[in-house]
Design a protein around this motif. Sequence first.
Motif, short mmCIF file in Angstrom:
data_model
loop_
_atom_site.label_atom_id
_atom_site.label_comp_id
_atom_site.label_asym_id
_atom_site.label_seq_id
_atom_site.Cartn_x
_atom_site.Cartn_y
_atom_site.Cartn_z
N GLY A 33 0.79 -1.23 0.00
CA GLY A 33 0.00 0.00 0.00
C GLY A 33 0.83 1.28 0.00
N PHE A 178 -11.69 -0.43 -1.11
CA PHE A 178 -10.85 0.41 -1.97
C PHE A 178 -11.71 1.11 -3.03
CE2 PHE A 178 -7.27 -2.37 -0.47
CZ PHE A 178 -6.53 -1.36 0.11
N GLN A 181 -13.41 3.92 -1.13
CA GLN A 181 -12.46 4.93 -0.64
C GLN A 181 -11.85 5.73 -1.79
OE1 GLN A 181 -9.17 3.01 1.40
NE2 GLN A 181 -9.83 3.83 3.36
#
Length: 478
Positions: A33, A178, A181
């Motif tokens: 990440g 994800f 977000q």
Amino acid sequence: MDDSMLSCLTHPVYAITGEVASQMGIRAFAVGGVIRDVFLHRTSKDIDIVVLGSGIEVAEAVAKSISDKIEVHCYKNFGTAQFMYHDAKIEFVGARKESYRPHSRKPVVENGTMVEDLKRRDFTINAFAVALNGNEKGMLIDLFNGLQDLHDKIIRTPLDPDFTFSDDPLRMMRAVRFASQLGFRIYDKTFKAIRRNAERLEIVSMERVMDEFNKILLSPKPSIGIRLLEESGLLRYFLPQLLDLKGVEYIEGKGHKDNFLHTLEVVDKVALASRDLWLLWAALLHDIAKSRTKKYDPEHGWTFHGHEILGSKMAFSIFRKLHLPANEKLKHVQKLIALHLRPIALVEDTITDSAVRRLLFEAGDDIDDLMLLCEADITSKNPEKVRRFLDNFAKVREKLKEIEEKDRLRNWQPPVDGELIMHTFQILPSQPVGIIKTTIREAILDGLIPNEKDAAVKLMIEEGEKLGLTVVNPPYGI
Ligand code: CTP
């Protein structure tokens, strides 16, 4: 040699790790990440480092080269070690092949290569590595076109999604998280695999599921994630009550609103104004009991009587099942649900001082969140109606401010308590104590007496005498 990526990895631990690992003859890589976030211009708190060797030994050597004082936490079972340095949690692990047995929560960890390690990661956008030493120092390793997927805003698994999800079914939640977000799209094949494998979410611990779900709630537009959870079938494995709100029923040609869609709208509106997770939970659950309280009455149409009270009770069992906190956070959520109709009821009548006082008394410090939730709750498509409601809410807010300044009722305790009543009349805890307390509280809330000790004491004595009590110890000042 290309060390352009290293200039983006500014945390001092990268350079130190590169040097220390080289001295040990071990190759080290920044992974996951943290690299994705460089490209997305996001700051990440956690740094993951993979080494082709023992993660624990490298972590200890790196920590020692920084300072003797750094405390390294080792997790031998997982072959990982971590420490805090310069505000970041740095985690070291040996490159591994990790998989979950089909019905177990415990991963099986074996040694692997860097390629194996990257293959076993969740998504192409998380499967980058940057070499910290050796000939490739500074080079970006992107085996699965993660850069292209970042550019195209796509969430896709590096391997066959059935395989990646069976490694760790939580990844299905992560895909949705994800997407919500970052505003990315889940690749079609990946999404179909989530649908196929949704049931396997059951082997994942609720805490991990909630970590992801809370991130969905905190994303800029939570409805994106919640819709994906519903469409993929994941939602029913942890919050099936929300699905019961779906759809519109018609009787005698009259339909009610789709409470699932309404809830999503309310959550999105709250998310625009606040990043308070528990307020978002209150928005999510504010109408949760509508499916269970729904009735059709030929005269009044659809009714949901008592849904705010039942909803507040349901929040308790839902929080317990989801392993969410059972403390003041839950109480806050329950209170907001229980009171969510009150400001609306208030504007439907004339806004009297006493009604506002009561609301302030009951809501206490939750009043601002309650007003925000209620404003978000207005999702009518009729602009005239919306304007009228919002105008009325503005009036309620004004009145709240005025009364709060005058009466200081937030977190208010009436000026006469049970102790004083018992002492004055020299009685033990008994029904008259409760009666006198309630009379005083109601008189203040109704504005019959001011919110002051002298007035309250005077009323206490009057009420006591009405109940046949005698003043034995006159209170100070009387
Ligand atoms: N990872 C994975 N499967 C998981 C969890 C994590 O493959 N179930 C990998 C991914 O490569 C991920 C990295 O481990 O990028 C770090 O995971 P984590 O710190 O949980 O998440 P991030 O991707 O860093 O995202 P965030 O910081 O937003 O949680």
